[in-house]
Write a protein that holds these residues in place. Structure first.
Motif, PDB file in Angstrom:
ATOM      1  N   THR A  21       0.840  -1.190   0.000  1.00  0.00           N
ATOM      2  CA  THR A  21       0.000   0.000   0.000  1.00  0.00           C
ATOM      3  C   THR A  21       0.875   1.241   0.000  1.00  0.00           C
ATOM      4  OG1 THR A  21      -1.676  -1.171   1.293  1.00  0.00           O
ATOM      5  CG2 THR A  21      -1.822   1.236   1.246  1.00  0.00           C
ATOM      6  N   TYR A  22       0.552   2.172  -0.886  1.00  0.00           N
ATOM      7  CA  TYR A  22       1.190   3.481  -0.936  1.00  0.00           C
ATOM      8  C   TYR A  22       0.226   4.475  -0.295  1.00  0.00           C
ATOM      9  CZ  TYR A  22       4.796   2.294  -4.453  1.00  0.00           C
ATOM     10  OH  TYR A  22       5.867   1.779  -5.128  1.00  0.00           O
ATOM     11  N   ARG A  34      -4.133   7.158  -1.612  1.00  0.00           N
ATOM     12  CA  ARG A  34      -3.874   5.809  -1.110  1.00  0.00           C
ATOM     13  C   ARG A  34      -4.177   4.846  -2.250  1.00  0.00           C
ATOM     14  NH1 ARG A  34      -4.530   3.261   4.186  1.00  0.00           N
ATOM     15  NH2 ARG A  34      -5.250   5.272   4.933  1.00  0.00           N
ATOM     16  N   HIS A  35      -3.247   3.933  -2.512  1.00  0.00           N
ATOM     17  CA  HIS A  35      -3.497   2.928  -3.539  1.00  0.00           C
ATOM     18  C   HIS A  35      -2.681   1.672  -3.271  1.00  0.00           C
ATOM     19  CE1 HIS A  35      -0.247   5.543  -5.083  1.00  0.00           C
ATOM     20  NE2 HIS A  35       0.253   4.442  -5.625  1.00  0.00           N
ATOM     21  N   GLN A  36      -3.084   0.591  -3.917  1.00  0.00           N
ATOM     22  CA  GLN A  36      -2.428  -0.702  -3.776  1.00  0.00           C
ATOM     23  C   GLN A  36      -1.345  -0.843  -4.840  1.00  0.00           C
ATOM     24  OE1 GLN A  36      -3.285  -2.610  -1.046  1.00  0.00           O
ATOM     25  NE2 GLN A  36      -4.440  -0.716  -0.710  1.00  0.00           N
ATOM     26  N   SER A  37      -0.341  -1.652  -4.544  1.00  0.00           N
ATOM     27  CA  SER A  37       0.753  -1.831  -5.484  1.00  0.00           C
ATOM     28  C   SER A  37       1.122  -3.309  -5.624  1.00  0.00           C
ATOM     29  CB  SER A  37       1.985  -1.049  -5.035  1.00  0.00           C
ATOM     30  OG  SER A  37       2.455  -1.553  -3.799  1.00  0.00           O
ATOM     31  N   HIS A  38       1.675  -3.604  -6.771  1.00  0.00           N
ATOM     32  CA  HIS A  38       2.289  -4.914  -7.048  1.00  0.00           C
ATOM     33  C   HIS A  38       3.539  -4.612  -7.860  1.00  0.00           C
ATOM     34  CE1 HIS A  38       2.068  -8.995  -9.393  1.00  0.00           C
ATOM     35  NE2 HIS A  38       3.207  -8.842  -8.735  1.00  0.00           N
ATOM     36  N   LEU A  39       4.701  -4.815  -7.258  1.00  0.00           N
ATOM     37  CA  LEU A  39       5.983  -4.557  -7.923  1.00  0.00           C
ATOM     38  C   LEU A  39       6.697  -5.872  -8.183  1.00  0.00           C
ATOM     39  CD1 LEU A  39       5.278  -1.789  -6.627  1.00  0.00           C
ATOM     40  CD2 LEU A  39       7.717  -1.444  -6.327  1.00  0.00           C
ATOM     41  N   THR A  40       7.338  -5.957  -9.337  1.00  0.00           N
ATOM     42  CA  THR A  40       8.158  -7.112  -9.680  1.00  0.00           C
ATOM     43  C   THR A  40       9.584  -6.630  -9.915  1.00  0.00           C
ATOM     44  OG1 THR A  40       6.262  -8.186 -10.743  1.00  0.00           O
ATOM     45  CG2 THR A  40       8.448  -9.045 -11.272  1.00  0.00           C
ATOM     46  N   ASN A  55       6.149  -1.797 -12.052  1.00  0.00           N
ATOM     47  CA  ASN A  55       5.274  -1.294 -10.987  1.00  0.00           C
ATOM     48  C   ASN A  55       3.848  -1.248 -11.502  1.00  0.00           C
ATOM     49  OD1 ASN A  55       7.803  -0.769  -9.948  1.00  0.00           O
ATOM     50  ND2 ASN A  55       7.328   1.311  -9.304  1.00  0.00           N
ATOM     51  N   ARG A  56       2.932  -1.840 -10.730  1.00  0.00           N
ATOM     52  CA  ARG A  56       1.512  -1.819 -11.051  1.00  0.00           C
ATOM     53  C   ARG A  56       0.774  -1.201  -9.860  1.00  0.00           C
ATOM     54  NH1 ARG A  56       3.899  -6.369 -11.185  1.00  0.00           N
ATOM     55  NH2 ARG A  56       4.454  -7.355 -13.142  1.00  0.00           N
ATOM     56  N   TYR A  57      -0.070  -0.219 -10.153  1.00  0.00           N
ATOM     57  CA  TYR A  57      -0.812   0.483  -9.104  1.00  0.00           C
ATOM     58  C   TYR A  57      -2.306   0.383  -9.379  1.00  0.00           C
ATOM     59  CZ  TYR A  57       3.797   2.636  -8.591  1.00  0.00           C
ATOM     60  OH  TYR A  57       5.145   2.858  -8.443  1.00  0.00           O
ATOM     61  N   THR A  58      -3.092   0.156  -8.317  1.00  0.00           N
ATOM     62  CA  THR A  58      -4.536   0.056  -8.436  1.00  0.00           C
ATOM     63  C   THR A  58      -5.182   0.900  -7.342  1.00  0.00           C
ATOM     64  OG1 THR A  58      -4.263  -2.224  -9.200  1.00  0.00           O
ATOM     65  CG2 THR A  58      -6.485  -1.539  -8.553  1.00  0.00           C
ATOM     66  N   TRP A  59      -6.153   1.728  -7.741  1.00  0.00           N
ATOM     67  CA  TRP A  59      -6.898   2.559  -6.812  1.00  0.00           C
ATOM     68  C   TRP A  59      -8.281   1.953  -6.564  1.00  0.00           C
ATOM     69  CZ3 TRP A  59      -3.070   4.276  -9.820  1.00  0.00           C
ATOM     70  CH2 TRP A  59      -2.193   5.227  -9.300  1.00  0.00           C
ATOM     71  N   ALA A  60      -8.909   2.349  -5.481  1.00  0.00           N
ATOM     72  CA  ALA A  60     -10.231   1.829  -5.102  1.00  0.00           C
ATOM     73  C   ALA A  60     -11.284   2.106  -6.168  1.00  0.00           C
ATOM     74  CB  ALA A  60     -10.664   2.420  -3.755  1.00  0.00           C
ATOM     75  N   ASP A  61     -11.119   3.188  -6.939  1.00  0.00           N
ATOM     76  CA  ASP A  61     -12.109   3.536  -7.971  1.00  0.00           C
ATOM     77  C   ASP A  61     -11.890   2.777  -9.282  1.00  0.00           C
ATOM     78  OD1 ASP A  61      -9.895   4.767  -9.095  1.00  0.00           O
ATOM     79  OD2 ASP A  61     -10.734   6.801  -9.029  1.00  0.00           O
ATOM     80  N   GLY A  62     -10.898   1.839  -9.295  1.00  0.00           N
ATOM     81  CA  GLY A  62     -10.637   1.042 -10.480  1.00  0.00           C
ATOM     82  C   GLY A  62      -9.513   1.560 -11.364  1.00  0.00           C
TER      83      GLY A  62
END
Length: 148
Positions: A21-22, A34-40, A55-62
């Motif tokens: 989480t960022y 605030r957003h979720q992350s998935h880093l490789t 880096n992949r970022y996803t927010w609550a609004d999609g």
């Protein structure tokens, strides 16, 4: 063993996938984002770059964003020069990497990141200090866990 493996053992421990989480805060601690992350983090044995991060970022609004960061290696440091960022990372101790970078499309803005990896290699804590025209502007707080 490659130079990067021998000379940056803390960085090598970051290989793999990380979720977290960022949280971006202003100088008073108010949450701006605030957003979720998935880093490789990868260390390809062939190809042009010895380091490659996605880096992949996803927010609550999609909302979704994805960025790729190939890194070159020399002088015991990892160097980034992409369309998006310019920067350098180096090891400080057995836990810590420092990364200084700037966004090429944002004049006057620089970021200074401290990354700690746990001794078990499964948790990371990261903080960004954003400077605009040399003055602290905001911070990003990042908590991550290795994907299993």
């Amino acid at each position: 063993m490659t130079s990067i493996q021998a000379e940056m053992p803390v960085l090598i421990r970051h290989a793999g996938d990380w979720i977290g989480t960022y949280i971006v805060v202003d100088l008073q601690g108010n949450i701006l984002d605030r957003h979720q992350s998935h880093l490789t983090c990868e260390f390809p044995l062939d190809g042009e770059f010895p380091y490659y991060q996605t880096n992949r970022y996803t927010w609550a609004d999609g909302k979704y964003e994805e960025y790729k960061f190939p890194g070159s290696y020399h002088d015991k440091a990892l160097w980034f020069d992409t369309d998006r960022v310019d920067g350098k990372a180096w090891e400080v101790d057995d836990w810590t990497i420092i990364l200084q970078f700037s966004y090429k499309g944002v004049p006057g803005m620089s970021l200074h990141e401290m990354i700690q990896i746990s001794p078990c290699n499964n948790y990371r804590a990261r903080t960004w200090h954003w400077f605009k025209d040399n003055k602290l502007d905001r911070r990003t707080l990042i908590q991550e866990e290795r994907m299993r």
